[in-house]
Scaffold this active site. Structure first.
Site, PDB file in Angstrom:
ATOM      1  N   LYS A  80       0.844  -1.200   0.000  1.00 11.67           N
ATOM      2  CA  LYS A  80       0.000   0.000   0.000  1.00 11.67           C
ATOM      3  C   LYS A  80       0.877   1.246   0.000  1.00 11.67           C
ATOM      4  CE  LYS A  80      -3.973   2.052   2.433  1.00 11.67           C
ATOM      5  NZ  LYS A  80      -4.867   1.951   3.612  1.00 11.67           N
ATOM      6  N   SER A 136     -10.147  -0.260   6.815  1.00  8.73           N
ATOM      7  CA  SER A 136      -9.498  -0.098   5.509  1.00  8.73           C
ATOM      8  C   SER A 136      -8.778  -1.326   4.951  1.00  8.73           C
ATOM      9  CB  SER A 136      -8.515   1.072   5.557  1.00  8.73           C
ATOM     10  OG  SER A 136      -9.192   2.288   5.472  1.00  8.73           O
ATOM     11  N   SER A 155      -9.814   2.007   2.627  1.00 12.54           N
ATOM     12  CA  SER A 155      -8.912   2.735   1.764  1.00 12.54           C
ATOM     13  C   SER A 155      -7.881   1.846   1.043  1.00 12.54           C
ATOM     14  CB  SER A 155      -8.160   3.788   2.574  1.00 12.54           C
ATOM     15  OG  SER A 155      -7.331   3.194   3.538  1.00 12.54           O
TER      16      SER A 155
END
Lengths: 485, 96
Positions: A79, A178, A154
């Site tokens: 990420k 997330s 997210s």
């Protein structure tokens, strides 16, 4: 069977028997990316040169006793809010569009020790604020199951990349859901570890009392392997818990005889889609068949979770994001005649609206005259929410429910109203507020889109979560459902 | 009654070092008012005598010896800096 449907343990064996080279695995990852990433748009930055060089180096170690890494040679995606030395790290923000970290996050160092190969950085909602990847400052990541739908957020890029078979596994971060929510929406396995279990050193901070890094994978077994590699005490993170790490793969026994499951009525009540609820009831039957018992309980303060979270997380973010001022790094405005304008314009030009909204909400909640009514009040309600979990865990081993109240929604369906978007995290947020671990595992489809089963455990008891998730996965074939791209 | 006024939004934006246009101030006022209105539900709860949770782990100050260790070189520390001069960070005039 495609390479990307193999388990990490199977690939490990192939590599150890020299039936496959690391460079072949890395090639397979990049060729899949060039085949499908135009549609999925999971990657913000590719590390093609670095990954191929690393693959060559690892290939030279094959067959020697230097081949030690737990995850030797396996391509991974990271990420984009996790620092990777020399590899662009944007946090999904235009403000950091040119940022190249000068050090690795602790988890990235651990991945290097485990000898994975980082193939690239994954898209996300800007600074991890969002549930759909619609807040990325770059582009929209799409759900591999139906590209008109959001992948969740997210960590949308991290979940979509695994679901699309672009990498074997990935790292995400979870502040209010997330990791788990995008894992649920994309039909993969995602763990939010206990707060303090994984070092946050080098994770760009959003809400420091809630953020945790965790693994996203195709199977529970893979998840335990990756978690083993990244977890454990780190003196560089003052909130890292000095608690003994466990052998997580040893927990994958399949035996859940006598397990006590709590199902909060708030998690299967109003606002939860009927079909999602049915999948959860089906899962409970499977677990009963394996010898577990379940009862309905109450987490009475659940409905206050979203409000509590938005006050606390935004307050922490307003402080954490003060560092992005265009002075030391990031994209500096060209429209400034003095220092104050430099701050104001750099931030206004670099941040998107959701980030600005949360910074302002947090600044307001912390400001003189409102602090007690909003920030401190929310901290007190956080205590009540945490107490709810403590009480249930006195009698039960795990808490179970859906990960999200619905399946993935259409791109654009919720962008007009921030509150509708926030409500999406109602079942994941309380877990972060309480600091306990939870996993999302696929439990079937609803109208062709995946549903996630959330299994919540006691603090530092990821082993029990893995045991239950693995037993469930073993008894069903939902994890074998793959999107057709 | 509005829970947050446009003037307050402008003040908060100033504190947060965000430049907002008149139209943006209008939009954020409406949105923040709705969010704060939603957060008002916490007032239903009696929290007298409840300790606030700042942190879930029961940790106090984490201390270590203050030892100097090599970390980033000056060159590395300035690698991402938009503007430098003689190994220092350069910004526009602070004082007129």
């Amino acid at each position: 069977m495609s390479l990307f449907e193999k388990k990490i343990s199977e690939l490990h064996e192939l590599l150890h028997k020299k039936e496959m080279k690391v460079s072949e695995l890395v090639d397979a990852s990049f060729s899949r990316i060039s085949e499908v990433d135009d549609k999925v748009k999971a990657f913000l930055t590719l590390n093609e040169e670095g990954a191929r060089e690393q693959a060559k180096y690892l290939d030279s170690k094959m067959g020697t006793d230097e081949m030690r890494g737990l995850l030797f040679g396996l391509p991974i995606g990271v990420k984009d809010n996790i620092s990777t030395k020399g590899l662009r790290t944007t946090c999904g923000s235009q403000l950091l569009a040119n940022f190249e970290p000068v050090f690795d996050a602790a988890v990235v160092e651990r991945l290097k020790k485990a000898e994975t190969v980082t193939v690239g950085k994954l898209n996300m909602d800007e600074f991890a604020m969002g549930s759909s990847n619609e807040n990325s400052g770059f582009f929209q990541t799409r759900n591999p199951w139906n590209t008109d739908y959001v992948p969740g957020g997210s960590s949308g890029g991290s979940a979509a990349a695994v679901a699309a078979g672009e990498v074997f596994f990935s790292l995400g971060s979870d502040t209010g859901g997330s990791i788990r929510q995008p894992a649920a929406y994309c039909g993969v396995v995602g763990l939010k570890p206990t707060y303090g279990r994984v070092s946050r050193f080098g994770l760009v901070a959003f809400a420091s009392s809630l953020d945790q890094i965790g693994p996203i994978t195709n199977s529970v077994e893979d998840n335990a392997f990756l978690f083993q590699a990244i977890s454990g005490y780190d003196k560089m993170d003052s909130t890292s818990a000095n608690v003994k790490n466990q052998d997580y793969t040893a927990a994958l026994t399949g035996d859940i005889q006598g397990l006590k499951i709590a199902v909060p009525k708030e998690y299967i009540g109003e606002g939860v889609d009927e079909d999602v609820k049915n999948r959860i009831m089906d899962a409970l039957k499977v677990l009963e068949g394996l010898g577990a018992e379940w009862e309905e309980v109450s987490l009475p303060h659940s409905k206050y979770g979203v409000a509590t979270y938005y006050l606390l997380a935004s307050s922490e973010a307003s402080s954490n994001l003060a560092r992005f001022d265009g002075v030391r790094y990031g994209v500096r405005t060209e429209n400034a005649d003095n220092l104050l304008e430099l701050y104001n314009h750099t931030r206004s030009e670099g941040f998107g609206n959701e980030v600005k909204r949360r910074i302002m909400l947090g600044t307001f909640a912390l400001s003189s005259g409102f602090y007690d009514a909003y920030y401190k009040k929310a901290q007190k309600v956080r205590t009540l929410i945490k107490n709810d979990f403590d009480e249930v865990f006195e009698k039960y081993d795990v808490i179970l429910g859906p990960t999200a109240p619905t399946t993935a929604f259409k791109i654009g369906a919720k962008t007009d109203d921030p509150l509708t978007m926030y409500a999406n995290d109602i079942l994941t947020i309380p877990v972060n507020l309480a600091g306990v671990p939870a996993i999302s595992v696929p439990c079937g489809l609803s109208n062709g889109l995946p549903v996630g089963l959330q299994i919540i455990g006691k603090a530092f008891d990821e082993s029990t979560i893995y045991r239950v998730a693995h037993a469930y996965e073993h008894a069903t074939d939902h994890h074998q459902n793959k999107p057709q791209l | 009654m509005a829970r947050i006024t446009k003037e307050e939004v402008k003040h908060v934006a100033k504190l947060a070092r965000l430049a907002v246009t008149e139209e943006e101030a209008e939009m954020f006022t409406n949105q923040l008012d709705a969010i704060i209105g939603y957060a008002e539900q916490l007032k239903e709860l009696d929290t007298d005598g409840v300790e606030p949770t700042t942190h879930v782990l029961d940790m106090k100050n984490v201390l270590r010896e203050d030892e100097a260790k090599p970390w980033l070189t000056r060159e590395e520390a300035l690698k991402n800096t938009p503007d430098t001069q003689n190994g220092l960070i350069k910004v526009p005039a602070v004082l007129e």
